[in-house]
Design a protein around this motif. Structure first.
Motif, short mmCIF file in Angstrom:
data_model
loop_
_atom_site.label_atom_id
_atom_site.label_comp_id
_atom_site.label_asym_id
_atom_site.label_seq_id
_atom_site.Cartn_x
_atom_site.Cartn_y
_atom_site.Cartn_z
N ALA A 73 0.86 -1.19 0.00
CA ALA A 73 0.00 0.00 0.00
C ALA A 73 0.89 1.24 0.00
N ASN A 102 -1.62 -3.94 -5.15
CA ASN A 102 -1.98 -2.88 -4.21
C ASN A 102 -3.28 -3.26 -3.52
N ASP A 107 -6.22 1.43 0.75
CA ASP A 107 -5.30 2.48 0.33
C ASP A 107 -6.09 3.74 -0.02
#
Length: 175
Positions: A73, A102, A107
């Motif tokens: 992240a 990711n 995030d």
């Protein structure tokens, strides 16, 4: 008194059923163990995610190559430390594929992820796990977490925490 005992038994049964349903493994990705985590020798869960560029990419697409599969992240300081290491390694080794997943649902916005990628000059595929399905299937608890897969797509190693250049060379040589 019998009513209370009956009610208590029903509540306990409902609680047990709810608990079991919460800890079910992500079988839609092929994970069928008892939640002990993926280990050396396991076939990893297959997935298809969208890249930052909007292209679909699956683990099957890179079969036949050694794969470094990293979960990360933008807000993760150890992730920031290791991204240049992965970029340098990827630039030097055509026989190894770096895939950076990711954990997008934890995030910031996709635009910030794109800024991060530009800031670090990353050229390897950035995959967006928008629903957190893949990180759950891989049972990722800490980030960064990195899996090393051999040419047959079998997990050979999992590392929790940041990886430096020396470690990366050593781990890939063991594949």
């Amino acid at each position: 008194m019998k009513k209370w005992i009956g009610l208590l038994i029903i509540i306990i049964l409902i609680g047990a059923v709810a608990w079991n349903s919460l800890k079910e493994p992500a079988t839609e990705f092929g994970l069928t163990d008892e939640g002990t985590g993926l280990e050396k020798g396991d076939t990893p869960p297959q997935f298809k995610l969208e890249t930052l560029n909007g292209e679909p990419l699956s683990l099957q697409d890179v079969k036949g190559k050694k794969v470094i599969l990293n979960f990360w992240a933008t807000w993760c300081d150890p992730c920031r430390e290791e991204m240049p290491v992965f970029e340098a390694y990827d630039a030097k080794h055509e026989d190894v594929v770096v895939l950076a997943v990711n954990i997008t649902d934890k995030d910031v916005k996709v635009e910030k992820i794109a800024q991060f990628v530009d800031e670090y000059g990353l050229t390897f595929p950035i995959l967006l796990d928008k629903a957190d399905d893949v990180s759950k299937a891989y049972e990722v608890i800490t980030i960064p977490s990195t899996y090393f897969l051999d040419e047959e797509g079998i997990i050979q190693m999992k590392i929790n925490g940041a990886i430096d250049e020396t470690m990366l060379d050593l781990y890939v040589k063991q594949l």
